[in-house]
Design a protein around this motif. Structure first.
Motif, PDB file in Angstrom:
ATOM      1  N   MET A   1       0.840  -1.205   0.000  1.00 27.88           N
ATOM      2  CA  MET A   1       0.000   0.000   0.000  1.00 27.88           C
ATOM      3  C   MET A   1       0.878   1.259   0.000  1.00 27.88           C
ATOM      4  O   MET A   1       1.966   1.268   0.566  1.00 27.88           O
ATOM      5  N   SER A   2       0.430   2.319  -0.624  1.00 27.48           N
ATOM      6  CA  SER A   2       1.202   3.552  -0.676  1.00 27.48           C
ATOM      7  C   SER A   2       1.156   4.275   0.659  1.00 27.48           C
ATOM      8  O   SER A   2       0.277   4.044   1.487  1.00 27.48           O
ATOM      9  N   GLU A   3       2.145   5.166   0.877  1.00 23.55           N
ATOM     10  CA  GLU A   3       2.171   5.949   2.107  1.00 23.55           C
ATOM     11  C   GLU A   3       0.902   6.787   2.229  1.00 23.55           C
ATOM     12  O   GLU A   3       0.342   6.940   3.302  1.00 23.55           O
ATOM     13  N   GLU A   4       0.427   7.310   1.076  1.00 26.20           N
ATOM     14  CA  GLU A   4      -0.771   8.164   1.102  1.00 26.20           C
ATOM     15  C   GLU A   4      -1.983   7.378   1.553  1.00 26.20           C
ATOM     16  O   GLU A   4      -2.791   7.846   2.348  1.00 26.20           O
ATOM     17  N   SER A   5      -2.136   6.149   1.064  1.00 26.98           N
ATOM     18  CA  SER A   5      -3.313   5.366   1.427  1.00 26.98           C
ATOM     19  C   SER A   5      -3.248   4.901   2.867  1.00 26.98           C
ATOM     20  O   SER A   5      -4.255   4.596   3.476  1.00 26.98           O
ATOM     21  N   GLN A   6      -2.037   4.836   3.412  1.00 25.28           N
ATOM     22  CA  GLN A   6      -1.898   4.398   4.796  1.00 25.28           C
ATOM     23  C   GLN A   6      -2.233   5.502   5.783  1.00 25.28           C
ATOM     24  O   GLN A   6      -2.549   5.231   6.936  1.00 25.28           O
ATOM     25  N   TYR A   7      -2.139   6.767   5.354  1.00 29.22           N
ATOM     26  CA  TYR A   7      -2.335   7.871   6.280  1.00 29.22           C
ATOM     27  C   TYR A   7      -3.800   7.968   6.691  1.00 29.22           C
ATOM     28  O   TYR A   7      -4.692   8.044   5.847  1.00 29.22           O
ATOM     29  N   ILE A   8      -4.040   7.958   7.982  1.00 34.33           N
ATOM     30  CA  ILE A   8      -5.398   7.995   8.519  1.00 34.33           C
ATOM     31  C   ILE A   8      -5.758   9.439   8.823  1.00 34.33           C
ATOM     32  O   ILE A   8      -5.288  10.014   9.815  1.00 34.33           O
ATOM     33  N   LYS A   9      -6.573  10.042   7.992  1.00 43.60           N
ATOM     34  CA  LYS A   9      -6.956  11.424   8.196  1.00 43.60           C
ATOM     35  C   LYS A   9      -7.841  11.555   9.433  1.00 43.60           C
ATOM     36  O   LYS A   9      -8.655  10.701   9.732  1.00 43.60           O
ATOM     37  N   GLY A  10      -7.655  12.662  10.123  1.00 38.79           N
ATOM     38  CA  GLY A  10      -8.456  12.899  11.315  1.00 38.79           C
ATOM     39  C   GLY A  10      -7.895  12.255  12.562  1.00 38.79           C
ATOM     40  O   GLY A  10      -8.476  12.372  13.640  1.00 38.79           O
ATOM     41  N   ARG A  11      -6.751  11.608  12.437  1.00 37.13           N
ATOM     42  CA  ARG A  11      -6.075  11.029  13.600  1.00 37.13           C
ATOM     43  C   ARG A  11      -4.637  11.513  13.635  1.00 37.13           C
ATOM     44  O   ARG A  11      -4.053  11.828  12.601  1.00 37.13           O
ATOM     45  N   GLY A  12      -4.088  11.564  14.841  1.00 37.87           N
ATOM     46  CA  GLY A  12      -2.685  11.906  14.975  1.00 37.87           C
ATOM     47  C   GLY A  12      -1.829  10.681  14.730  1.00 37.87           C
ATOM     48  O   GLY A  12      -1.147  10.564  13.708  1.00 37.87           O
ATOM     49  N   ALA A  13      -1.867   9.727  15.657  1.00 37.14           N
ATOM     50  CA  ALA A  13      -1.110   8.492  15.497  1.00 37.14           C
ATOM     51  C   ALA A  13      -1.595   7.745  14.262  1.00 37.14           C
ATOM     52  O   ALA A  13      -2.781   7.749  13.932  1.00 37.14           O
ATOM     53  N   GLN A  14      -0.680   7.088  13.606  1.00 38.15           N
ATOM     54  CA  GLN A  14      -1.015   6.322  12.411  1.00 38.15           C
ATOM     55  C   GLN A  14      -0.869   4.819  12.643  1.00 38.15           C
ATOM     56  O   GLN A  14      -1.145   4.015  11.751  1.00 38.15           O
ATOM     57  N   ILE A  15      -0.456   4.450  13.845  1.00 42.78           N
ATOM     58  CA  ILE A  15      -0.234   3.045  14.179  1.00 42.78           C
ATOM     59  C   ILE A  15      -0.671   2.784  15.613  1.00 42.78           C
ATOM     60  O   ILE A  15      -0.825   3.703  16.413  1.00 42.78           O
ATOM     61  N   ASN A  16      -0.870   1.511  15.915  1.00 41.21           N
ATOM     62  CA  ASN A  16      -1.016   1.053  17.283  1.00 41.21           C
ATOM     63  C   ASN A  16       0.263   0.324  17.663  1.00 41.21           C
ATOM     64  O   ASN A  16       0.586  -0.713  17.086  1.00 41.21           O
ATOM     65  N   THR A 277       7.796   9.176  15.298  1.00 39.74           N
ATOM     66  CA  THR A 277       8.699   8.899  14.176  1.00 39.74           C
ATOM     67  C   THR A 277       7.935   8.346  12.982  1.00 39.74           C
ATOM     68  O   THR A 277       8.146   8.765  11.829  1.00 39.74           O
ATOM     69  N   ASP A 278       7.018   7.414  13.234  1.00 38.66           N
ATOM     70  CA  ASP A 278       6.192   6.867  12.154  1.00 38.66           C
ATOM     71  C   ASP A 278       5.339   7.964  11.532  1.00 38.66           C
ATOM     72  O   ASP A 278       5.232   8.075  10.306  1.00 38.66           O
ATOM     73  N   TRP A 279       4.747   8.795  12.387  1.00 36.41           N
ATOM     74  CA  TRP A 279       3.868   9.864  11.915  1.00 36.41           C
ATOM     75  C   TRP A 279       4.599  10.871  11.046  1.00 36.41           C
ATOM     76  O   TRP A 279       4.133  11.221   9.951  1.00 36.41           O
ATOM     77  N   ILE A 280       5.761  11.343  11.484  1.00 38.06           N
ATOM     78  CA  ILE A 280       6.418  12.429  10.759  1.00 38.06           C
ATOM     79  C   ILE A 280       6.958  11.960   9.409  1.00 38.06           C
ATOM     80  O   ILE A 280       6.996  12.725   8.441  1.00 38.06           O
ATOM     81  N   HIS A 281       7.321  10.683   9.299  1.00 42.31           N
ATOM     82  CA  HIS A 281       7.764  10.164   8.009  1.00 42.31           C
ATOM     83  C   HIS A 281       6.597  10.072   7.018  1.00 42.31           C
ATOM     84  O   HIS A 281       6.821  10.087   5.795  1.00 42.31           O
ATOM     85  N   LYS A 282       5.366   9.994   7.538  1.00 46.54           N
ATOM     86  CA  LYS A 282       4.184   9.967   6.676  1.00 46.54           C
ATOM     87  C   LYS A 282       3.609  11.364   6.447  1.00 46.54           C
ATOM     88  O   LYS A 282       3.149  11.681   5.343  1.00 46.54           O
ATOM     89  N   ALA A 283       3.626  12.202   7.485  1.00 46.68           N
ATOM     90  CA  ALA A 283       2.995  13.521   7.395  1.00 46.68           C
ATOM     91  C   ALA A 283       3.929  14.585   6.832  1.00 46.68           C
ATOM     92  O   ALA A 283       3.492  15.496   6.119  1.00 46.68           O
ATOM     93  N   MET A 284       5.215  14.500   7.149  1.00 49.05           N
ATOM     94  CA  MET A 284       6.198  15.496   6.715  1.00 49.05           C
ATOM     95  C   MET A 284       7.473  14.792   6.251  1.00 49.05           C
ATOM     96  O   MET A 284       8.551  14.995   6.825  1.00 49.05           O
ATOM     97  N   PRO A 285       7.401  13.953   5.240  1.00 51.66           N
ATOM     98  CA  PRO A 285       8.561  13.151   4.847  1.00 51.66           C
ATOM     99  C   PRO A 285       9.762  13.976   4.411  1.00 51.66           C
ATOM    100  O   PRO A 285      10.903  13.555   4.595  1.00 51.66           O
ATOM    101  N   ASP A 286       9.523  15.179   3.880  1.00 54.12           N
ATOM    102  CA  ASP A 286      10.623  16.003   3.386  1.00 54.12           C
ATOM    103  C   ASP A 286      11.512  16.547   4.498  1.00 54.12           C
ATOM    104  O   ASP A 286      12.675  16.885   4.263  1.00 54.12           O
ATOM    105  N   ARG A 287      10.977  16.664   5.721  1.00 54.82           N
ATOM    106  CA  ARG A 287      11.789  17.200   6.822  1.00 54.82           C
ATOM    107  C   ARG A 287      11.848  16.285   8.036  1.00 54.82           C
ATOM    108  O   ARG A 287      12.275  16.708   9.112  1.00 54.82           O
ATOM    109  N   ALA A 288      11.418  15.054   7.871  1.00 55.63           N
ATOM    110  CA  ALA A 288      11.331  14.138   9.002  1.00 55.63           C
ATOM    111  C   ALA A 288      12.676  13.960   9.711  1.00 55.63           C
ATOM    112  O   ALA A 288      12.778  14.116  10.932  1.00 55.63           O
ATOM    113  N   ASP A 289      13.699  13.622   8.962  1.00 54.48           N
ATOM    114  CA  ASP A 289      15.009  13.352   9.582  1.00 54.48           C
ATOM    115  C   ASP A 289      15.573  14.606  10.246  1.00 54.48           C
ATOM    116  O   ASP A 289      16.153  14.528  11.338  1.00 54.48           O
ATOM    117  N   LYS A 290      15.391  15.754   9.609  1.00 54.13           N
ATOM    118  CA  LYS A 290      15.885  17.004  10.187  1.00 54.13           C
ATOM    119  C   LYS A 290      15.216  17.293  11.529  1.00 54.13           C
ATOM    120  O   LYS A 290      15.887  17.633  12.514  1.00 54.13           O
TER     121      LYS A 290
END
Length: 359
Positions: A1-16, A277-290
């Motif tokens: 599945m793509s990163e976009e399809s994995q992102y759960i809108k309306g929630r902060g955490a993207q994983i349990n 860490t999981d969230w920022i790589h999905k929500a802000m991948p361009d600046r996650a590591d920074k």
């Protein structure tokens, strides 16, 4: 599945994430997720579930020396606001849930909180101390609109003329303006209002189910105009995300009538480090590591910092830069403002539930 399809809108955490107290864990395999995507089905429900609980106590003594409160109480456990950085996520594990999505979707409703509070205030051994509502989770989160537990508790504080302070980021607090005005007449209340960013785009990513920035500033003004002391929490400051907004945030808070500001530097203890860490790589991948590297620089090279005194303010160049900006903001925008102390003197007279006219 793509990163976009994995992102759960309306929630902060993207994983349990795995509950640290459990030996066993479950995970969804890719073949199952791909099947759900092909069928147009969600792999699990994203609905919020309210679960009634009946704790034995409600007022907690706060032992942490750098939190700034002596006693706290929480009407709810878990929080639908979904703030990705929330330190309270870890506490959900004590109830048998995950600090990730469970924290936002399984909200425990403390139905007997008002009764427990009144029992505490009627106790002959209790002496007046400011009790902070929302020491852990927001007492004005969406569940409050349905259950009204926070309002019931405020009515009890007013009945006993006992000081109470609120921490929130929800404009729903305006519903109870009548009670706050009565409490404020005797200097029995204050509000700590959290505003993390002036950018709606940032807010929606960091805090997906919170009030808009405009509503928060309007609420700060409403409270201030009605004599309720407001401290605005610029918290947490996250390097690379909202660290550039300290001065404009402080000015907006002051213009709205706030008497002071506070701040913390983000810390990602326990399970929050993995969730963030999981969230920022999905929500802000361009600046996650920074962003992650700058957070680590504030905490001795790690996301997880539990050192008293350092964990809330951080260390190093980035933390010093944040500290200097807050110092400048206070000097520039709050120089002539004074935040009043709470009135502890009335409670003993009302301990029986009404003013004691005869002794």
């Amino acid at each position: 599945m793509s990163e976009e399809s994995q992102y759960i809108k309306g929630r902060g955490a993207q994983i349990n994430v795995q509950n640290r107290f459990f030996k066993e864990a479950y995970e969804m395999q890719d073949d199952f997720l791909n099947y759900c995507q092909a069928e147009g089905d969600a792999p699990e429900s994203n609905r919020t579930h309210y679960l009634e609980v009946f704790p034995k106590t409600i007022v907690n003594k706060v032992e942490s020396p750098d939190v700034g409160m002596g006693f706290s109480m929480n009407s709810y456990q878990g929080c639908e606001h979904g703030c990705i950085y929330c330190f309270a996520r870890n506490s959900h594990e004590y109830w048998g849930y995950s600090a990730g999505l469970d924290f936002e979707r399984k909200i425990l409703i403390k139905k007997n909180a008002p009764q427990l509070l009144e029992e505490k205030l009627k106790s002959k051994n209790w002496k007046a101390h400011t009790i902070v509502m929302s020491g852990n989770t927001d007492c004005y989160q969406p569940a409050e609109r349905k259950f009204g537990i926070t309002r019931q508790c405020l009515e009890i504080f007013l009945k006993y003329r006992h000081p109470v302070s609120i921490i929130t980021k929800n404009a729903l607090i305006a519903r109870d303006l009548d009670l706050f005005k009565e409490l404020a007449k005797d200097n029995l209340t204050s509000v700590n209002f959290s505003i993390t960013s002036l950018s709606e785009e940032t807010r929606q990513l960091l805090e997906p189910r919170t009030a808009t920035i405009k509503k928060r500033l309007d609420t700060v003004k409403l409270l201030s105009d009605n004599g309720i002391p407001v401290n605005v929490m610029l918290a947490p400051i996250i390097p690379g995300i909202n660290s550039h907004e300290i001065l404009p945030l402080a000015k907006a808070a002051s213009d709205a009538g706030a008497l002071s500001i506070g701040y913390t530097v983000v810390r990602l203890n326990g399970a929050i480090g993995e969730i963030f860490t999981d969230w920022i790589h999905k929500a802000m991948p361009d600046r996650a590591d920074k962003v992650l590297n700058q957070i680590k620089e504030c905490h001795g090279g790690t996301l997880n910092d539990s050192r008293w005194g350092d964990r809330m303010r951080g260390e190093g160049e980035f933390a010093q830069m944040i500290r200097s900006q807050v110092h400048l903001a206070r000097k520039k925008f709050f120089a002539n403002k004074v935040f009043p102390e709470m009135n502890l003197s009335l409670y003993e007279q009302y301990k029986g539930g009404q003013l004691q006219l005869f002794t």
